[in-house]
Scaffold this motif. Structure first.
Motif, short mmCIF file in Angstrom:
data_model
loop_
_atom_site.label_atom_id
_atom_site.label_comp_id
_atom_site.label_asym_id
_atom_site.label_seq_id
_atom_site.Cartn_x
_atom_site.Cartn_y
_atom_site.Cartn_z
N GLY A 189 12.73 -1.11 -0.65
CA GLY A 189 13.70 -0.28 -1.36
C GLY A 189 14.90 0.10 -0.52
N THR A 190 15.25 -0.72 0.46
CA THR A 190 16.55 -0.53 1.12
C THR A 190 17.65 -0.65 0.06
OG1 THR A 190 15.73 -1.32 3.23
CG2 THR A 190 18.10 -1.54 2.84
N HIS A 191 17.39 -1.52 -0.92
CA HIS A 191 18.17 -1.54 -2.16
C HIS A 191 17.25 -1.03 -3.27
CE1 HIS A 191 20.55 -4.80 0.03
NE2 HIS A 191 21.28 -3.71 0.01
N GLY A 192 17.69 0.04 -3.92
CA GLY A 192 16.79 0.77 -4.81
C GLY A 192 16.39 0.03 -6.07
N ASN A 193 17.11 -1.04 -6.42
CA ASN A 193 16.73 -1.79 -7.63
C ASN A 193 15.97 -3.07 -7.29
OD1 ASN A 193 18.85 -3.21 -6.59
ND2 ASN A 193 20.15 -3.09 -8.41
N GLU A 194 15.61 -3.23 -6.03
CA GLU A 194 14.74 -4.35 -5.65
C GLU A 194 13.32 -3.77 -5.61
OE1 GLU A 194 16.47 -6.12 -2.13
OE2 GLU A 194 18.39 -6.45 -3.14
N ARG A 195 12.63 -3.90 -6.73
CA ARG A 195 11.44 -3.10 -7.00
C ARG A 195 10.16 -3.68 -6.40
NH1 ARG A 195 13.46 1.52 -8.36
NH2 ARG A 195 11.34 2.12 -8.90
N ASN A 196 10.19 -4.93 -5.98
CA ASN A 196 8.94 -5.55 -5.55
C ASN A 196 8.47 -4.97 -4.22
OD1 ASN A 196 8.44 -7.86 -7.65
ND2 ASN A 196 10.63 -7.80 -7.26
N GLY A 197 9.40 -4.73 -3.30
CA GLY A 197 9.03 -4.08 -2.05
C GLY A 197 8.53 -2.67 -2.29
N LEU A 198 9.17 -1.96 -3.22
CA LEU A 198 8.72 -0.61 -3.55
C LEU A 198 7.32 -0.63 -4.14
CD1 LEU A 198 12.09 0.63 -5.06
CD2 LEU A 198 10.97 1.58 -3.04
N TRP A 199 7.09 -1.62 -4.99
CA TRP A 199 5.75 -1.76 -5.57
C TRP A 199 4.70 -1.96 -4.48
CZ3 TRP A 199 3.57 -1.09 -10.20
CH2 TRP A 199 2.27 -1.58 -10.37
N LEU A 200 5.00 -2.82 -3.54
CA LEU A 200 4.04 -3.09 -2.46
C LEU A 200 3.79 -1.84 -1.63
CD1 LEU A 200 5.25 -6.66 -1.43
CD2 LEU A 200 3.05 -6.06 -2.47
N LEU A 201 4.84 -1.08 -1.33
CA LEU A 201 4.64 0.16 -0.56
C LEU A 201 3.68 1.10 -1.30
CD1 LEU A 201 8.17 1.17 0.83
CD2 LEU A 201 6.39 -0.20 1.92
N ASP A 202 3.92 1.26 -2.60
CA ASP A 202 3.04 2.10 -3.41
C ASP A 202 1.60 1.59 -3.35
OD1 ASP A 202 4.70 4.05 -4.30
OD2 ASP A 202 4.97 3.26 -6.32
N GLN A 203 1.49 0.28 -3.51
CA GLN A 203 0.15 -0.32 -3.53
C GLN A 203 -0.56 -0.08 -2.20
OE1 GLN A 203 0.20 -4.46 -4.58
NE2 GLN A 203 -1.95 -4.76 -4.08
N TRP A 204 0.15 -0.29 -1.11
CA TRP A 204 -0.50 -0.17 0.21
C TRP A 204 -0.78 1.29 0.56
CZ3 TRP A 204 3.78 -3.88 2.32
CH2 TRP A 204 3.51 -5.18 1.87
N ARG A 205 0.01 2.21 0.01
CA ARG A 205 -0.29 3.63 0.24
C ARG A 205 -1.52 4.05 -0.54
NH1 ARG A 205 5.90 5.61 -0.13
NH2 ARG A 205 6.35 5.58 2.11
N GLN A 206 -1.57 3.61 -1.80
CA GLN A 206 -2.69 4.04 -2.65
C GLN A 206 -3.97 3.28 -2.32
OE1 GLN A 206 -1.67 4.15 -6.85
NE2 GLN A 206 0.43 4.75 -6.36
N HIS A 207 -3.82 2.06 -1.85
CA HIS A 207 -4.98 1.21 -1.55
C HIS A 207 -4.75 0.54 -0.21
CE1 HIS A 207 -6.29 1.80 -5.71
NE2 HIS A 207 -5.03 1.58 -6.05
N ARG A 257 21.05 -0.15 -6.84
CA ARG A 257 21.12 -0.73 -5.51
C ARG A 257 21.40 0.35 -4.47
NH1 ARG A 257 21.89 -5.87 -3.16
NH2 ARG A 257 23.21 -5.93 -1.31
N TYR A 258 22.36 1.22 -4.76
CA TYR A 258 22.70 2.30 -3.84
C TYR A 258 23.35 3.42 -4.63
CZ TYR A 258 27.27 -0.02 -4.08
OH TYR A 258 28.43 -0.59 -4.53
N GLN A 259 23.56 4.53 -3.96
CA GLN A 259 24.21 5.67 -4.59
C GLN A 259 25.70 5.68 -4.30
OE1 GLN A 259 21.76 6.40 -6.69
NE2 GLN A 259 21.83 8.59 -6.32
N GLU A 260 26.07 5.72 -3.01
CA GLU A 260 27.49 5.83 -2.67
C GLU A 260 28.00 4.61 -1.91
OE1 GLU A 260 29.01 10.04 -2.10
OE2 GLU A 260 27.09 10.15 -1.05
#
Lengths: 323, 323
Positions: B19-37, B63-66
């Motif tokens: 999520g260095t780019h906020g709309n690239e969701r696959n990395g975010l998904w993996l982080l969630d997965q690895w935190r929960q499991h 992707r970003y805010q500012e």
């Protein structure tokens, strides 16, 4: 305000809409192209109105500003004077101007969409208006396009195209939101030109439709598994991704949970006897609607003589543009 | 503030960023997965810091805010007390906390990205740090991943990963922005685990790298043809779409203009002798950067003994997590 059909005597144009969702850029690209280079679109002699559905969202490269324009064409919302969201105002404006009873009336609406799902070049119908079925049958006969008959969905309604006496949604994918992709544009354009050709033929009273129309009729939509807080607990199973329009059998994988658990497809009552066919698998914009995919049943409809008659009567009132 | 490497004696973790780019969701998904499991990620005994790069943008699915966080790690911006955009504050925060000289230091950064371009499972390097080259060589040896060596680009700089003494960007596509796709997650995870395995081997002083590293070295980027007002006058030619990592020859089509004109590839001086290899063809987020594709040259680097030595020295300081 009366958004009726304006009687059955007025002449009108063909409404060609892109950017009903502002981040579906391929339709917007085509509108720009056809405005700047009118010769790039084979109009088959028909007068056409090129319209950006949601200009503010298109400018912002977002699906919508305040609410989904393509769920906003609901009479109870349009008639509510207190409902003033941007998309509702835009819906009223489009109908007042280009609705069948509008100031610059259009009789047929073609709405250009794209999707992140692997739908290929496809059509969506929201009802069984005879003239729309005729138009879809003509496209299927010429191009073989699959048709999602998205009718009788209690959870989703208010579609732009459904407000015109004949309409088609051309839905092409997969393509990312915000992206213009040449092949997606080409497929969209082929479908548009084939529709215009069919309207032109209908205008001459000579539209050949074949004897059958294959549709994929909406059954229900399925959401991802979710945590208690509403966040997704699983994703579309990799084995299902990109398998739009292919039969789904009992036991086929649907979802893969974070903990590795696979959710298999379990037919509901009445779905066991035949295969179900999934569409809009993993469309990025449908997460917020709670739709990971929709299930359909493949059905073969006999083409009725009334379809061609209805489209022909309508097409005879289409304005010509022989410039 | 000193964002230096904190000396070469401190221990640290492996920083795994999504999520260095906020709309690239696959990395975010993996982080969630690895935190929960936590058991879903094979850590190879290494202590890992899981971090969302741009939390505000991830929340907004943008992707970003500012400003683009992944172009914000530039010393002159980070050191400017008047520069206070959200992403600059976030960059400072990440370095202060997890930089090599930070409070909870990390020695290696792995940054998970996805792209709408058909890059497959691939790696991006921004420089020739020996330890990063060693890590990339290990992944290429195990998985055959292609590597975009995005160095010496005067127009693009300030990348997160380049701030750590060893780093990798894992770049997987094609996938739409805002979309979680199982196969993209799986490819990302395979690359991450292979990198962790390589670090673990380096920690033991036994990392096998092979004798050659194939890289695709950045030459230049090419923008779409544009109108005077800056809007695109053409799109990526359908014949080029999805041909990332495949040779581009003089005369091959690059762009298709609205009027139907095809722009062919013309090598610049120094590019004639060998093929150019395009990458990031039609990445949706690069339109605003004026990049329709980037050209690279395929080069074979001999693996230097110093690479493994550098990575080994670094890896010996990696904290273990044998829980």
């Amino acid at each position: 305000m009366d958004y009726g059909n304006g009687g059955d005597h007025r002449q009108g144009r063909v409404l060609l809409v892109g950017g009903t969702h502002g981040n579906e850029r391929n339709g917007l690209w085509l509108l720009d192209q056809w405005r700047q280079h009118p010769g790039q679109l084979h109009r088959h002699g028909l007068a056409i109105e090129l319209v950006v559905g949601n200009p503010a969202a298109a400018h912002a490269n977002r699906r919508y500003q305040e609410r989904d324009l393509n769920r906003s064409f609901r009479p109870e919302l349009l008639d509510d004077p207190d409902a003033s969201q941007y998309e509702l105002r835009r819906a009223r404006e489009l109908l007042a101007r280009h609705g069948p009873g509008g100031n610059e009336p259009c009789l047929v609406a073609i709405d250009l969409h794209s999707t992140t799902a692997a739908m290929g070049n496809s059509l969506v119908l929201y009802n069984r208006q005879p003239a729309s079925l005729a138009l879809a049958a003509a496209l299927q006969r010429h191009l073989g396009l699959p048709i999602y008959l998205h009718e009788s969905d209690l959870h989703q309604s208010g579609y732009l195209a459904a407000c015109w006496p004949a309409s088609l949604v051309i839905e092409v994918g997969p393509v990312a939101q915000g992206l213009v992709c040449g092949a997606i544009c080409q497929q969209s354009q082929i479908a548009v030109e084939t529709a215009l050709e069919a309207l032109s033929q209908a205008r001459e009273g000579a539209i050949p439709l074949g004897s059958e129309l294959v549709v994929h009729r909406h059954l229900r939509s399925i959401d991802l598994p979710r945590h208690d807080d509403g966040s997704p607990a699983g994703l579309v199973h990799p084995g299902l991704q990109d398998r739009d329009w292919r039969p789904l059998r009992a036991g086929d994988p649907l979802f893969l949970a974070m903990d590795g658990t696979v959710t298999a497809f379990t037919p509901e009552q009445g779905e066991e006897s035949e295969h179900c066919w999934p569409v809009f698998i993993n469309e990025a914009a449908y997460g917020e609607k709670g739709i990971a995919l929709s299930l359909t049943r493949r059905e073969v409809l006999p083409v009725a003589a009334a379809w061609a008659a209805s489209l022909t009567a309508l097409a005879k009132r289409l304005k010509q543009d022989l410039s």
